[in-house]
Design a protein around this motif. Structure first.
Motif, PDB file in Angstrom:
ATOM      1  N   LEU A  19       0.828  -1.207   0.000  1.00  0.00           N
ATOM      2  CA  LEU A  19       0.000   0.000   0.000  1.00  0.00           C
ATOM      3  C   LEU A  19       0.864   1.260   0.000  1.00  0.00           C
ATOM      4  O   LEU A  19       0.544   2.255  -0.660  1.00  0.00           O
ATOM      5  CB  LEU A  19      -0.936  -0.013   1.215  1.00  0.00           C
ATOM      6  CG  LEU A  19      -2.157  -0.944   1.113  1.00  0.00           C
ATOM      7  CD1 LEU A  19      -2.849  -1.065   2.455  1.00  0.00           C
ATOM      8  CD2 LEU A  19      -3.127  -0.428   0.048  1.00  0.00           C
ATOM      9  N   ARG A  20       1.960   1.225   0.746  1.00  0.00           N
ATOM     10  CA  ARG A  20       2.874   2.387   0.747  1.00  0.00           C
ATOM     11  C   ARG A  20       3.465   2.598  -0.642  1.00  0.00           C
ATOM     12  O   ARG A  20       3.595   3.731  -1.115  1.00  0.00           O
ATOM     13  CB  ARG A  20       3.989   2.175   1.776  1.00  0.00           C
ATOM     14  CG  ARG A  20       3.537   2.312   3.216  1.00  0.00           C
ATOM     15  CD  ARG A  20       4.721   2.537   4.150  1.00  0.00           C
ATOM     16  NE  ARG A  20       5.689   1.457   4.087  1.00  0.00           N
ATOM     17  CZ  ARG A  20       5.647   0.366   4.844  1.00  0.00           C
ATOM     18  NH1 ARG A  20       4.667   0.224   5.735  1.00  0.00           N
ATOM     19  NH2 ARG A  20       6.561  -0.575   4.740  1.00  0.00           N
ATOM     20  N   PHE A  21       3.857   1.492  -1.285  1.00  0.00           N
ATOM     21  CA  PHE A  21       4.404   1.610  -2.645  1.00  0.00           C
ATOM     22  C   PHE A  21       3.378   2.255  -3.584  1.00  0.00           C
ATOM     23  O   PHE A  21       3.701   3.174  -4.354  1.00  0.00           O
ATOM     24  CB  PHE A  21       4.775   0.223  -3.188  1.00  0.00           C
ATOM     25  CG  PHE A  21       5.979  -0.386  -2.528  1.00  0.00           C
ATOM     26  CD1 PHE A  21       6.900   0.383  -1.845  1.00  0.00           C
ATOM     27  CD2 PHE A  21       6.204  -1.758  -2.606  1.00  0.00           C
ATOM     28  CE1 PHE A  21       8.009  -0.179  -1.243  1.00  0.00           C
ATOM     29  CE2 PHE A  21       7.313  -2.334  -2.016  1.00  0.00           C
ATOM     30  CZ  PHE A  21       8.212  -1.538  -1.331  1.00  0.00           C
ATOM     31  N   ALA A  22       2.145   1.756  -3.525  1.00  0.00           N
ATOM     32  CA  ALA A  22       1.104   2.279  -4.409  1.00  0.00           C
ATOM     33  C   ALA A  22       0.821   3.753  -4.118  1.00  0.00           C
ATOM     34  O   ALA A  22       0.634   4.562  -5.042  1.00  0.00           O
ATOM     35  CB  ALA A  22      -0.171   1.448  -4.250  1.00  0.00           C
ATOM     36  N   HIS A  23       0.798   4.111  -2.837  1.00  0.00           N
ATOM     37  CA  HIS A  23       0.524   5.503  -2.457  1.00  0.00           C
ATOM     38  C   HIS A  23       1.652   6.423  -2.941  1.00  0.00           C
ATOM     39  O   HIS A  23       1.392   7.524  -3.444  1.00  0.00           O
ATOM     40  CB  HIS A  23       0.382   5.594  -0.938  1.00  0.00           C
ATOM     41  CG  HIS A  23      -0.098   6.925  -0.461  1.00  0.00           C
ATOM     42  ND1 HIS A  23      -1.411   7.343  -0.602  1.00  0.00           N
ATOM     43  CD2 HIS A  23       0.568   7.956   0.129  1.00  0.00           C
ATOM     44  CE1 HIS A  23      -1.536   8.561  -0.116  1.00  0.00           C
ATOM     45  NE2 HIS A  23      -0.358   8.953   0.341  1.00  0.00           N
ATOM     46  N   THR A  24       2.890   5.978  -2.795  1.00  0.00           N
ATOM     47  CA  THR A  24       4.032   6.775  -3.263  1.00  0.00           C
ATOM     48  C   THR A  24       3.965   6.965  -4.773  1.00  0.00           C
ATOM     49  O   THR A  24       4.208   8.060  -5.298  1.00  0.00           O
ATOM     50  CB  THR A  24       5.349   6.086  -2.874  1.00  0.00           C
ATOM     51  OG1 THR A  24       5.382   5.935  -1.461  1.00  0.00           O
ATOM     52  CG2 THR A  24       6.546   6.902  -3.326  1.00  0.00           C
ATOM     53  N   LEU A  25       3.626   5.882  -5.487  1.00  0.00           N
ATOM     54  CA  LEU A  25       3.517   5.959  -6.946  1.00  0.00           C
ATOM     55  C   LEU A  25       2.409   6.934  -7.349  1.00  0.00           C
ATOM     56  O   LEU A  25       2.581   7.734  -8.277  1.00  0.00           O
ATOM     57  CB  LEU A  25       3.243   4.561  -7.513  1.00  0.00           C
ATOM     58  CG  LEU A  25       2.988   4.476  -9.018  1.00  0.00           C
ATOM     59  CD1 LEU A  25       4.200   4.960  -9.793  1.00  0.00           C
ATOM     60  CD2 LEU A  25       2.650   3.045  -9.415  1.00  0.00           C
ATOM     61  N   LYS A  26       1.300   6.868  -6.642  1.00  0.00           N
ATOM     62  CA  LYS A  26       0.175   7.762  -6.967  1.00  0.00           C
ATOM     63  C   LYS A  26       0.585   9.222  -6.786  1.00  0.00           C
ATOM     64  O   LYS A  26       0.331  10.066  -7.666  1.00  0.00           O
ATOM     65  CB  LYS A  26      -1.017   7.423  -6.062  1.00  0.00           C
ATOM     66  CG  LYS A  26      -2.233   8.314  -6.296  1.00  0.00           C
ATOM     67  CD  LYS A  26      -3.421   7.858  -5.460  1.00  0.00           C
ATOM     68  CE  LYS A  26      -3.179   8.061  -3.978  1.00  0.00           C
ATOM     69  NZ  LYS A  26      -4.396   7.727  -3.176  1.00  0.00           N
ATOM     70  N   GLY A  27       1.229   9.518  -5.655  1.00  0.00           N
ATOM     71  CA  GLY A  27       1.635  10.894  -5.412  1.00  0.00           C
ATOM     72  C   GLY A  27       2.652  11.390  -6.425  1.00  0.00           C
ATOM     73  O   GLY A  27       2.562  12.519  -6.917  1.00  0.00           O
TER      74      GLY A  27
END
Length: 644
Positions: A19-27
């Motif tokens: 989830l952290r990876f996905a959130h970082t990618l989104k930002g």
């Protein structure tokens, strides 16, 4: 990470990490105004978020959805104009290499390198503190020179200055020597860490290969489990990138042509889930990648029909498989994304040719198929045992060392063919390493029991120096060496040091027992090795040449017959299953030729039936050896007797 979640083998906090990876990618995507990528990253978050507080595995449809989103993100990034990417991505890099190279740098290894550099810097700064002692020494030396000037009589003062100077120089010598030794050790660690950073672990291949197996199984309605082994083997990232497409195709072929449908497997008494394994092993300066499945095996009859006229008349199963590997034919009735165009095995063959290696195909009906890709490597990290024999320091791969033993004459038996060592309720041949290296003879004090893959041998050495990680590089093409040498590495002073090949050592040790006296070697006629497999030819050449025989080779019966009529040979070593003229026909032809009928011929084949053996001996062969029962010592003794 998603594949690990699907298998249930990931750590409890894996979902939160993803989830952290996905959130970082989104930002990050939103910052650079890539709305499509940001939306897909958000969708990944939405798919994974419900699993945050649950212990259940991801369902197949959830995994499919997340993987599809990841594929879409990858495609979107690849579609970006080059000026929109990071500067490091602008250089032209092949897709497979781009996938592997960024992962080459391990954080722990980089930390070890930086730590070593820092420690070395601290140690070198310590040398500056010794400058004060050196200055004091220069002052005392000047004072002593003044006391010893012409016309002056040395007195008690001169004696006191000399004693103080001696004491100071002793202290300075000890400190400088200690500091230099420490610096040398630290620089060695820095060099070792830097060499490790040049290499990549083979486990980097396993994630894309597992994904390929999963996608193929999903498309074809199969149940497949992927297993990767030997991921700790390290070699150049470029070599990994070159073999990855071939292995991806081999994995897809294993699923499409090998693994049966679940119902068919259960009907045959197999688990519904098939297994595809990719194993990486290192031997000497070569790395072998094996893609194996537990499926139905190759339908040889269908392959023969598909090959048609491309296949020589009377070709055996081995010849059929080698033809399939390079033919570009397929037995699939329809072309799909996974199979049906006959290009998968071509990629394996082309990868072998590109890297100067070799590929082969093995199969067993109902048990499965193995695609074997063996390639040389430019550099490899090897955990090695450093030994000395006859003044030569050499590195031996630690994984091949079964035991080190202090040599006790009571454990050694002497026979007409050499010395034997008692080891684990058995006896193995004992050979001084100096003999295999052609080094100055010495008296061994300890023994290494090594495993060469085909058997064990004991090597006598002068002393054990210790273990170390060395980077083994192949020798230049013009540097002719024995098969016992796998490559070379550099020691701390930059001096080349040989790296030994366990398989070559065992073969040479066994061969030395059957070798005749040195004075009789030059009078022997050469042995002609006839086999269409380069692997077998090289193995037999290595065994015979280590025993002092001159050899020549031929890849077919026709080529061998032409060579035999042009040059005198003392022995024919013949494979039976070859395209065109097979080994039995070759023997029959030579027995019918007045100029060749006196030359002994040994048939070496995988055909073990009594009928095949009777056919070979009836044709006039002097002996018939089965490859599955191959014994190097027996072969050498047989050749020596027949040639003599």
């Amino acid at each position: 990470g998603v594949l690990e979640l699907e298998k249930g083998g990931a750590a409890p906090d894996s979902v939160q990490r993803l989830l952290r990876f996905a959130h970082t990618l989104k930002g990050a995507a939103r910052v650079v105004k890539q709305v499509g990528i940001a939306e897909r990253a958000h969708a990944i978050e939405e798919a994974l978020a419900p699993l945050r507080d649950l212990s259940a595995m991801l369902e197949r449809k959830q995994v499919d959805a997340v993987l599809a989103l990841l594929d879409a993100v990858t495609a979107a990034v690849d579609a970006l104009p080059s000026e929109a990417r990071a500067p490091a991505a602008r250089a032209p890099v092949k897709p497979a290499a781009r996938e592997l190279l960024p992962a080459n740098v391990d954080v722990l290894e980089l930390g070890a390198l930086l730590s070593g550099i820092f420690e070395t810097g601290v140690t070198l700064r310590g040398l500056k503190r010794h400058a004060a002692l050196a200055a004091r020494g220069r002052h005392l030396a000047a004072a002593l020179a003044d006391q010893l000037a012409p016309g002056r009589t040395p007195g008690a003062k001169a004696h006191a200055i000399a004693e103080e100077l001696h004491e100071l120089m002793s202290r300075l010598d000890a400190r400088v020597l200690g500091t230099l030794e420490q610096t040398e050790r630290e620089l060695g660690q820095v060099r070792e860490a830097a060499e490790q950073l040049q290499l990549s672990p083979a486990k980097l291949l396993f994630v894309p290969l597992e994904r390929a197996a999963r996608d193929a199984a999903l498309a074809l309605g199969r149940r497949v489990r992927f297993e990767g082994r030997g991921g700790a083997v390290r070699l150049g990232a470029a070599a990994l990138a070159a073999v990855q497409p071939a292995l991806v195709q081999a994995v897809r072929n294993a699923v499409a042509h090998g693994i049966e449908a679940p119902a068919a497997r259960e009907a045959r008494g197999k688990p519904a889930e098939g297994i595809v394994t990719v194993e990486v092993t290192r031997r000497g300066n070569r790395v072998t990648f094996v893609c194996a499945d537990d499926g139905a095996g190759v339908d040889l009859a269908a392959v023969r029909a598909a090959l048609g006229a491309k296949l020589p008349a009377g070709a055996g199963d081995v010849a059929v498989l080698e033809a399939l590997l390079g033919s570009g034919v397929t037995t699939s009735r329809a072309a799909t994304q996974q199979s049906g165009r006959g290009i998968g095995l071509d990629l394996v063959r082309d990868a072998a040719a590109q890297l100067g290696g070799e590929a082969k195909l093995e199969t067993e009906a109902g048990r499965g198929t193995r695609v074997v890709l063996t390639v040389p490597t430019t550099a490899m990290a090897v955990e090695a045992l450093l030994v000395e024999a006859g003044g030569v320091t050499a590195a031996l791969p630690l994984e091949a060392v079964r035991r080190t033993i202090r040599l006790d004459p009571r454990d050694v038996s002497r026979t007409p063919t050499g010395e034997l060592l008692a080891f684990d309720d058995a006896t193995i041949c004992l050979v001084p390493l100096t003999r295999l290296l052609r080094a100055k003879p010495s008296v061994p004090t300890c023994v290494l029991v090594i495993d060469g893959g085909s058997g064990l041998a004991a090597l006598g050495v002068d002393r054990l120096i210790g273990s170390a990680t060395v980077v083994s590089a192949p020798l230049p093409p013009l540097a002719v060496t024995d098969p016992v040498v796998a490559g070379a590495s550099l020691d701390a002073e930059g001096v080349p040091r040989i790296v030994l090949d366990p398989a070559g050592l065992v073969a040479a040790a066994l061969a030395s027992r059957g070798a005749p006296p040195e004075g009789t070697r030059r009078a022997r006629l050469p042995v002609l090795i006839i086999d269409d497999s380069i692997t077998t030819r090289m193995l037999e050449q290595s065994i015979l040449e280590s025993a002092g025989y001159e050899t020549d080779t031929a890849t077919s019966g026709e080529e061998a017959l032409a060579k035999a009529r042009e040059r005198a040979f003392g022995m024919f070593l013949v494979d039976v299953e070859m395209p065109g003229m097979d080994g039995v026909t070759f023997v029959e032809r030579t027995r019918a030729d007045p100029d060749l009928r006196h030359i002994p011929a040994i048939l070496i084949t995988s055909l073990a039936d009594a009928a095949d053996q009777e056919r070979g001996l009836r044709a006039g062969a002097s002996a018939y050896l089965v490859k599955s029962e191959f014994d190097q010592l027996r072969l050498l003794e047989l050749i020596h007797r027949l040639v003599r």
